[in-house]
Design an enzyme around this catalytic site. Structure first.
Site, PDB file in Angstrom:
ATOM      1  N   LYS A   1       0.815  -1.209   0.000  1.00 55.08           N
ATOM      2  CA  LYS A   1       0.000   0.000   0.000  1.00 55.08           C
ATOM      3  C   LYS A   1       0.861   1.277   0.000  1.00 55.08           C
ATOM      4  O   LYS A   1       0.690   2.158  -0.843  1.00 55.08           O
ATOM      5  CB  LYS A   1      -0.878  -0.060   1.244  1.00 55.08           C
ATOM      6  CG  LYS A   1      -1.629   1.160   1.586  1.00 55.08           C
ATOM      7  CD  LYS A   1      -2.481   0.871   2.806  1.00 55.08           C
ATOM      8  CE  LYS A   1      -1.644   0.650   4.055  1.00 55.08           C
ATOM      9  NZ  LYS A   1      -1.353   1.897   4.759  1.00 55.08           N
ATOM     10  N   THR A   2       1.779   1.355   0.959  1.00 51.86           N
ATOM     11  CA  THR A   2       2.630   2.535   1.061  1.00 51.86           C
ATOM     12  C   THR A   2       3.483   2.677  -0.198  1.00 51.86           C
ATOM     13  O   THR A   2       3.696   3.768  -0.709  1.00 51.86           O
ATOM     14  CB  THR A   2       3.543   2.432   2.292  1.00 51.86           C
ATOM     15  OG1 THR A   2       2.746   2.045   3.401  1.00 51.86           O
ATOM     16  CG2 THR A   2       4.202   3.752   2.592  1.00 51.86           C
TER      17      THR A   2
ATOM     18  N   ASP B   1      -4.215   8.199   2.655  1.00 59.32           N
ATOM     19  CA  ASP B   1      -3.869   6.851   3.111  1.00 59.32           C
ATOM     20  C   ASP B   1      -4.882   6.415   4.175  1.00 59.32           C
ATOM     21  O   ASP B   1      -5.486   7.252   4.839  1.00 59.32           O
ATOM     22  CB  ASP B   1      -2.458   6.907   3.712  1.00 59.32           C
ATOM     23  CG  ASP B   1      -1.893   5.529   3.956  1.00 59.32           C
ATOM     24  OD1 ASP B   1      -2.471   4.550   3.464  1.00 59.32           O
ATOM     25  OD2 ASP B   1      -0.856   5.431   4.644  1.00 59.32           O
ATOM     26  N   GLU B   2      -5.071   5.120   4.364  1.00 60.95           N
ATOM     27  CA  GLU B   2      -5.944   4.584   5.418  1.00 60.95           C
ATOM     28  C   GLU B   2      -7.312   5.269   5.407  1.00 60.95           C
ATOM     29  O   GLU B   2      -7.818   5.702   6.441  1.00 60.95           O
ATOM     30  CB  GLU B   2      -5.303   4.787   6.798  1.00 60.95           C
ATOM     31  CG  GLU B   2      -3.912   4.236   6.937  1.00 60.95           C
ATOM     32  CD  GLU B   2      -3.896   2.758   7.337  1.00 60.95           C
ATOM     33  OE1 GLU B   2      -4.912   2.072   7.136  1.00 60.95           O
ATOM     34  OE2 GLU B   2      -2.851   2.315   7.821  1.00 60.95           O
TER      35      GLU B   2
ATOM     36  N   ARG C   1      -0.686  -9.805  10.553  1.00 60.39           N
ATOM     37  CA  ARG C   1       0.611  -9.231  10.952  1.00 60.39           C
ATOM     38  C   ARG C   1       1.728 -10.254  10.784  1.00 60.39           C
ATOM     39  O   ARG C   1       2.902  -9.921  10.759  1.00 60.39           O
ATOM     40  CB  ARG C   1       0.613  -8.767  12.426  1.00 60.39           C
ATOM     41  CG  ARG C   1      -0.365  -7.669  12.805  1.00 60.39           C
ATOM     42  CD  ARG C   1      -0.302  -6.500  11.893  1.00 60.39           C
ATOM     43  NE  ARG C   1      -1.332  -6.603  10.868  1.00 60.39           N
ATOM     44  CZ  ARG C   1      -1.342  -5.880   9.757  1.00 60.39           C
ATOM     45  NH1 ARG C   1      -0.379  -5.011   9.526  1.00 60.39           N
ATOM     46  NH2 ARG C   1      -2.285  -6.022   8.856  1.00 60.39           N
TER      47      ARG C   1
END
Length: 711
Positions: free
Chosen positions: A36-37, A223-224, A603
């Site tokens: 994503k980043t 973002d988010e 995670r």
DNA sequence: TAAGCCGAACTTTTT
DNA sequence: GTTCGGCTTA
């Protein structure tokens, strides 16, 4: 940039499609671990490299300072020396703060306005409530704070809220809200929610300003997005001009902050509000094994309200996901710590995740016992620590005498003999003269109505502040801080207050001076460095503890784990009532709890342990616990149950291990280590009396206890 | 005014 | 079982 291909080469086809998409609105549904980043960063680099726009035309918004600085760092790396001057990357709050500093006049704020952090806001409200003579039991500062922030986050001022004549509670709340806002406006105070609301209102009501920014920001990246609240979305909408392009990244499956006002609906609304939005799904995961992803996918598939998405990996299936059924919370911690002790890699590759912070204690104790270094993420952050806030309050008061929040904090710190009585009369004087508490001192002293006992310390306080102010004038920031700590005698105060804590506080104060020095180096060109430093302290509260112990096992709540990844992950306390939490069950908010579980599972890179316990101590009470429904939602074939290797009795099992004998060393999941001192009965009815190392002894029915035989 | 005692509360937490 | 905050007492 000559080499545009370098920006695209390292991406997969779908990531590339997103990064190099033609202008227009874009919604990227980015699953956990899908890069994503990376996509956000490469998109910015792409825009700049293809010269579709200047850095000045780009706005990138994140939720945390960490994410913002990470993004900035990676953009700089990728662009390798090409200037990004004019690029706005920051949190919603950081960007709004910047805007308000630039446009304080349009926003109708004094140019010296100060940020009120959550704690300061609560103290301010408390004073207002007391001043209004309201019962503290019915009108708690916390509750009022929640009411105000909640409405500000929805963009609602007191006058926007409809109230019926008979709704006395609401009426009173609104009047407090109004009073609080007036107080803030008068004293140039801006709380977190106000940063956003004020920016929004300023842009909404000022056509020229709005046009300027709409023209300027041709690319707005968020973002988010699943975490945006109403006012944040409104703000974005206000910034979108006819030539602006939205690039929205989010994951509805990772929306875990509804309790904080986040509206998952925002992500679902994009298509209605901007009908030509192109949707791209990033579903290839580069983080976890196939099995872990299968578990995550199966679990989240139980949620009804989804945009839908299925993670996959080109990598291996990997280990099964392990499930450990502990006898008690202590046993769960013991198991986790033992598994961690076996780990061959670095400690920092391991995370222990849990639903509530209270669960951390048993894990800490177990790790401590085995000398495994650990770090708890979250908790009280650096700039939220009392001693740090004390020094900053001095700094504030020295530079802004009329800051009552700062005044109240330090007027009797260290103890100067100015107690509640004196302070109350000062507050009354301030109200009467419509002035600050600082000015009230002068009025009070002049009026000669104070007793000598009250007047003397007030006068000396006032002189002390004036003298200190002269002394530090013109000195560098870190020197001012040093002088404050010394002259106010803060170290001695903390020593007297709590000798055990004093060393830690002293260390934090040293750290503060270092931080100030670094800040000066970084922002030497800043005209008002004190204000800048204070603003940063409020907006960026910093890490909980210094990074000194790098290689540590990471303990944190599931919320704190979002955005992170670890090779080995333990997910503890998967029990009904704990996870999903009872409150969520009661409120019918199970989907969010499930998303939280999904976040936890995703995670893990390589290995995942799920744990639940049959018995747990909570609020000092021990009670039975049942496995979380989330465990039942995972297909059995993906899970391997872990059993102890040592001899132990099994409830309802055919084979009761009869090898227990008098004198055996045993371990009980709840009571700890002990020795068998008596024995009676046979087979399933065998009872053992065990003397535990804590001094107690107990009769245990072998068939129903969970005893482990020790070496 | 300040220290010490007792009772109530207790999911998650960034800015 | 702990922590925070209010109330009481020296």
């Amino acid at each position: 940039m000559e080499d545009i291909s370098q920006i695209l080469d390292s991406l997969n086809p779908i990531q590339r499609e997103a990064v190099a998409a033609p202008t227009g609105h874009l919604l990227i549904l980015a699953g956990a671990g899908s890069g994503k980043t990376r996509v956000l960063v490469h998109r910015i680099a792409w825009i700049l490299a293809t010269q579709q726009a200047q850095a000045y035309n780009i706005l990138a918004v994140t939720f945390t300072n960490k994410a913002a600085s990470e993004m900035q760092k990676r953009i700089n790396q990728l662009l390798d020396g090409i200037s990004t001057t004019g690029l706005w990357v920051g949190t919603f709050h950081g960007i709004c703060h910047r805007f308000l500093r630039m446009h304080w006049q349009e926003a109708k704020l004094p140019n010296t306005f100060q940020i009120l952090d959550s704690d300061d806001q609560q103290r301010t409200l408390k004073r207002i409530l007391i001043a209004q003579g309201l019962d503290e039991k019915t009108w708690t500062p916390k509750q009022v704070q929640h009411f105000i922030n909640n409405h500000k986050e929805q963009g609602l001022r007191p006058q926007h809220i409809h109230v019926e004549a008979h709704e006395t509670w609401l009426k009173r709340m609104l009047s407090i809200y109004q009073t609080y806002d007036e107080h803030c406006q008068r004293n140039g105070l801006v709380d977190f929610a106000e940063l956003l609301l004020r920016t929004y209102e300023t842009l909404r009501d000022n056509d020229a300003l709005r046009n300027t920014y709409q023209t300027r920001f041709r690319h707005i990246l968020v973002d988010e997005f699943q975490d945006t609240n109403t006012i944040q979305y409104k703000l974005i909408q206000t910034l979108v001009g006819k030539d602006s392009h939205l690039f929205i990244v989010g994951d509805d499956d990772q929306s875990i902050y509804s309790w904080r006002g986040a509206k998952i609906e925002n992500i679902q609304r994009i298509n209605q509000d901007y009908p030509n939005t192109h949707l791209i799904r990033l579903e290839q995961n580069y983080r976890s094994t196939g099995t872990i992803l299968a578990v995550a996918n199966q679990l989240i598939a139980n949620n009804k309200k989804r945009l839908g998405k299925n993670l996959w990996t080109a990598g291996e299936k990997g280990d099964p996901v392990y499930l450990y059924t502990a006898y008690s919370d202590l046993d769960e911690a013991r198991f986790v710590a033992d598994k961690i002790a076996e780990w061959q890699g670095k400690w920092q590759e391991i995370a222990v995740l849990y639903r509530t912070s209270a669960q951390s204690r048993v894990f800490e104790e177990a790790l401590l016992q085995r000398n495994i270094p650990y770090r708890i993420i979250g908790g009280l952050r650096f700039y939220e620590r009392a001693e740090i806030k004390d020094v900053l309050a001095y700094l504030r008061l020295l530079h802004h005498r009329h800051n009552d929040t700062a005044f109240e904090r330090i007027i009797n710190l260290p103890k100067r003999g100015i107690g509640d009585k004196t302070l109350e009369s000062l507050r009354a004087t301030a109200r009467q003269h419509q002035c600050s508490l600082w000015d009230a001192i002068q009025h009070a002293l002049a009026s000669q109505q104070l007793t000598k006992r009250a007047a003397t310390p007030l006068l000396s306080f006032s002189t002390f502040i004036e003298e200190l102010s002269q002394k530090i004038a013109g000195q560098p920031l870190h020197e001012q801080i040093k002088q404050i700590i010394q002259q106010a005698g803060l170290v001695a105060h903390y020593q007297k207050d709590d000798p055990v804590d004093a060393t830690r506080r002293q260390e934090n104060l040293d750290e503060l001076q270092t931080a100030a020095e670094q800040f000066e180096k970084l922002y030497y060109s800043e005209p008002d460095i004190i204000s800048a430093f204070l603003a940063q302290a409020a907006l960026e509260a910093g890490e909980g503890q210094s990074q000194a112990f790098e290689d540590c096992v990471q303990l944190m709540t599931l919320h704190a784990a979002k955005g992170l990844e670890f090779t080995l992950v333990f997910l503890g306390g998967l029990e009904e009532g704990l996870f999903p939490h009872q409150n969520s069950i009661d409120e019918g908010n199970l989907e969010e709890e499930r998303r939280l579980c999904y976040v936890g599972i995703t995670r893990a890179r390589q290995t995942l342990y799920l744990c639940h316990s049959e018995n747990r101590a909570q609020y000092g009470q021990r009670s039975n616990a049942y496995p979380s429904r989330f465990i039942a939602e995972i297909p059995r074939e993906l899970i391997q149950e872990v059993r102890l290797k040592t001899a132990f009795s099994v409830k309802s099992s055919v084979a009761i291990d009869a090898s227990f004998q008098l004198g055996d060393n045993v371990r009980h999941p709840t009571y700890g280590d002990g020795v068998i001192i008596e024995q009676e009965g046979q087979g399933e009815l065998m009872r053992l009396r065990v003397a535990f190392s804590n001094g107690t002894s107990k009769w245990l029915l072998l068939a129903y206890t969970r005893l482990e035989k020790m070496g």
